[in-house]
Design a protein around this motif. Structure first.
Motif, PDB file in Angstrom:
ATOM      1  N   ALA A  46       0.839  -1.180  -0.048  1.00  7.22           N
ATOM      2  CA  ALA A  46      -0.054  -0.059   0.231  1.00  7.22           C
ATOM      3  C   ALA A  46       0.768   1.311  -0.168  1.00  7.22           C
ATOM      4  CB  ALA A  46      -0.866   0.281   1.179  1.00  7.22           C
ATOM      5  N   ILE A  47       0.741   2.132  -1.043  1.00  9.12           N
ATOM      6  CA  ILE A  47       1.576   3.230  -1.132  1.00  9.12           C
ATOM      7  C   ILE A  47       0.803   4.454  -0.488  1.00  9.12           C
ATOM      8  CG2 ILE A  47       2.237   5.033  -2.780  1.00  9.12           C
ATOM      9  CD1 ILE A  47       4.336   3.108  -2.734  1.00  9.12           C
ATOM     10  N   ASP A  48       1.514   5.451   0.284  1.00  8.67           N
ATOM     11  CA  ASP A  48       1.102   6.667   0.846  1.00  8.67           C
ATOM     12  C   ASP A  48       1.593   7.652  -0.006  1.00  8.67           C
ATOM     13  OD1 ASP A  48       0.809   8.855   2.201  1.00  8.67           O
ATOM     14  OD2 ASP A  48       0.965   8.272   4.258  1.00  8.67           O
ATOM     15  N   ALA A  49       0.753   8.186  -0.945  1.00 11.79           N
ATOM     16  CA  ALA A  49       1.175   8.989  -1.843  1.00 11.79           C
ATOM     17  C   ALA A  49       0.987  10.581  -1.586  1.00 11.79           C
ATOM     18  CB  ALA A  49       0.585   8.567  -3.469  1.00 11.79           C
ATOM     19  N   ARG A  50       0.866  10.673  -0.312  1.00 11.27           N
ATOM     20  CA  ARG A  50       0.650  12.153   0.056  1.00 11.27           C
ATOM     21  C   ARG A  50       1.711  13.207  -0.070  1.00 11.27           C
ATOM     22  NH1 ARG A  50      -1.819  11.184   6.279  1.00 11.27           N
ATOM     23  NH2 ARG A  50       0.071   9.662   6.050  1.00 11.27           N
ATOM     24  N   LYS A  51       2.782  12.708  -0.066  1.00  9.97           N
ATOM     25  CA  LYS A  51       4.158  13.526  -0.278  1.00  9.97           C
ATOM     26  C   LYS A  51       4.322  14.064  -1.497  1.00  9.97           C
ATOM     27  CE  LYS A  51       9.154  13.824  -0.595  1.00  9.97           C
ATOM     28  NZ  LYS A  51      10.397  12.884   0.046  1.00  9.97           N
ATOM     29  N   ILE A  52       3.892  13.088  -2.900  1.00 16.57           N
ATOM     30  CA  ILE A  52       3.891  13.884  -3.957  1.00 16.57           C
ATOM     31  C   ILE A  52       2.851  14.631  -4.548  1.00 16.57           C
ATOM     32  CG2 ILE A  52       2.812  11.673  -5.019  1.00 16.57           C
ATOM     33  CD1 ILE A  52       4.639  12.115  -7.601  1.00 16.57           C
ATOM     34  N   GLU A  53       1.710  14.517  -3.731  1.00  9.62           N
ATOM     35  CA  GLU A  53       0.454  15.408  -3.817  1.00  9.62           C
ATOM     36  C   GLU A  53       0.794  16.483  -3.064  1.00  9.62           C
ATOM     37  OE1 GLU A  53      -4.210  15.615  -2.870  1.00  9.62           O
ATOM     38  OE2 GLU A  53      -3.291  13.724  -2.769  1.00  9.62           O
ATOM     39  N   ARG A  54       1.466  16.779  -1.941  1.00 14.90           N
ATOM     40  CA  ARG A  54       1.657  17.881  -1.251  1.00 14.90           C
ATOM     41  C   ARG A  54       2.893  18.719  -1.860  1.00 14.90           C
ATOM     42  NH1 ARG A  54       3.199  15.623   2.820  1.00 14.90           N
ATOM     43  NH2 ARG A  54       5.631  15.981   2.766  1.00 14.90           N
ATOM     44  N   VAL A  55       3.805  18.102  -2.077  1.00 12.32           N
ATOM     45  CA  VAL A  55       5.187  18.757  -2.584  1.00 12.32           C
ATOM     46  C   VAL A  55       5.158  19.124  -4.115  1.00 12.32           C
ATOM     47  CG1 VAL A  55       7.637  18.622  -2.817  1.00 12.32           C
ATOM     48  CG2 VAL A  55       6.617  17.691  -0.658  1.00 12.32           C
ATOM     49  N   LEU A  56       4.570  18.526  -4.856  1.00 14.85           N
ATOM     50  CA  LEU A  56       4.611  18.340  -6.438  1.00 14.85           C
ATOM     51  C   LEU A  56       3.028  18.653  -6.971  1.00 14.85           C
ATOM     52  CD1 LEU A  56       7.410  15.764  -7.419  1.00 14.85           C
ATOM     53  CD2 LEU A  56       7.528  18.307  -6.797  1.00 14.85           C
ATOM     54  N   ASN A  57       2.229  18.575  -6.257  1.00 19.44           N
ATOM     55  CA  ASN A  57       0.786  18.924  -6.604  1.00 19.44           C
ATOM     56  C   ASN A  57       0.311  18.037  -7.516  1.00 19.44           C
ATOM     57  OD1 ASN A  57      -1.519  20.132  -6.569  1.00 19.44           O
ATOM     58  ND2 ASN A  57      -1.010  21.561  -8.321  1.00 19.44           N
TER      59      ASN A  57
END
Length: 355
Positions: free
Chosen positions: A298-309
């Protein structure tokens, strides 16, 4: 221009097609053309001068160095890899050679080139290494999803070889200052996927009336990412990622394998009709589980959403429908891949372009 390795494979060819839908920047496409590399995926680019195909191995440092010096790319994207867990269990050595030794030799060639650049070009250059969530190992059912700081605990020769390549890339950044980026993605699916992987295997077997083999009870959970979403994420990381950083790319679609298979059966019956004397569901066959089979990714993809939109554009429901329809519309492609006819096509159409 950019240098892309492994650009005739499943993710690579989708990336090339997606890239040219967004930009006119040239791609030098270096691919060894193993069993999973297929230039028929890129036939629409035969007359397109933006796409320069070169058959070759990332493990051939001299050849890679020649290409880099000749074309002087602003970035290198490394997608070249052996990537099938079952094959790594049966024959690990190929995975060690390609994923570890090959990545090392590619890094050496890129590092030598990077050292010759002026200060501005050095700062702008990027080496993007495309990896997998399997390096993190397995999760329990209720455990938090993988973040970029999750401990590496690979289970198979495949994931161990990819973990090793990740460590090498990180080392070249920390030791030499090479501006690297690493992405770890969840399970990809979509057009042009070689039919040894779960989703295309189930589609093609069902259409042929063959058993649909499901490991164990089929309750292994994966996070599914539509391949075009992965491509858009890679473009975004290349564009704005911070050198030395790692970005997890996921689809927010955790599904057990058995649910995937049942969904495919239902879609096939909806889109192409049911067989006359049985249901596709009747073809599901549970087989002995493979050694070291991970329970859940399971991937937590919040970083790429937060940092790179960035976030995925497809839900699993929309992506799997597009995928099933693509395989229904491209059954000749599947036949050619399975019979090896596409290799004859490569020899006929590309022999003069090989170096």
């Amino acid at each position: 221009m950019i240098l892309l390795t492994g650009g005739a494979g499943f993710i690579g060819s989708n990336f090339v097609l997606d890239w040219f839908s967004q930009t006119d920047e040239t791609i030098i496409n270096l691919d060894k053309l193993t069993y999973a590399g297929n230039l028929q995926n890129l036939v629409s680019l035969n007359e397109d001068t933006r796409h320069v195909f070169v058959q070759g191995d990332i493990g051939d440092r001299e050849r890679v160095s020649e290409l880099i010096v000749q074309y002087r790319p602003r970035a290198v994207i490394n997608m070249a890899a052996e990537s099938h867990v079952d094959r790594s269990i049966l024959g690990p050595e190929t995975f060690i050679q390609t994923n570890i030794v090959g990545t090392f030799r590619l890094l050496e060639a890129v590092h030598d080139y990077w050292k010759t650049l002026d200060a501005s070009s050095k700062k702008e250059f990027r080496f993007l290494h495309v990896s997998t969530d399997e390096v993190y190992g397995s999760l329990n059912k209720n455990a938090p999803a993988f973040t970029e700081t999750h401990r590496y605990q690979p289970s198979s020769p495949y994931s161990a070889s990819k973990a090793s390549s990740d460590h090498l890339v990180n080392a070249y950044h920390r030791t030499f200052g090479l501006p690297t980026l690493i992405t770890n993605c969840s399970n990809n699916y979509g057009p042009y996927q070689f039919p040894e992987k779960l989703i295309p295997l189930m589609i093609t077997n069902a259409l042929a009336g063959k058993p649909l083999p499901v490991y164990g009870d089929g309750k292994q959970i994966r996070d599914w990412l539509y391949v075009t979403d992965h491509c858009s994420a890679l473009r975004r990381v290349l564009e704005a990622g911070e050198p030395g950083d790692i970005y997890n790319i996921g689809g927010w679609n955790e599904k057990p394998n058995i649910e995937i298979v049942r969904t495919i059966c239902a879609l096939l019956e909806e889109l192409s009709g049911s067989p006359s004397n049985y249901s596709y569901l009747d073809l599901i066959t549970h087989v002995k589980d493979r050694p070291g089979h991970d329970t859940r990714y399971a991937i937590d993809a919040r970083k790429i959403e937060r940092v790179l939109n960035w976030k995925p554009g497809e839900t699993f429901e929309t992506g799997i429908r597009k995928t099933v329809q693509w395989y229904l519309d491209h059954q000749e492609w599947v036949t050619n891949v399975k019979t090896g006819a596409y290799r004859e096509w490569i020899e006929k159409n590309y022999s003069e372009q090989r170096s």
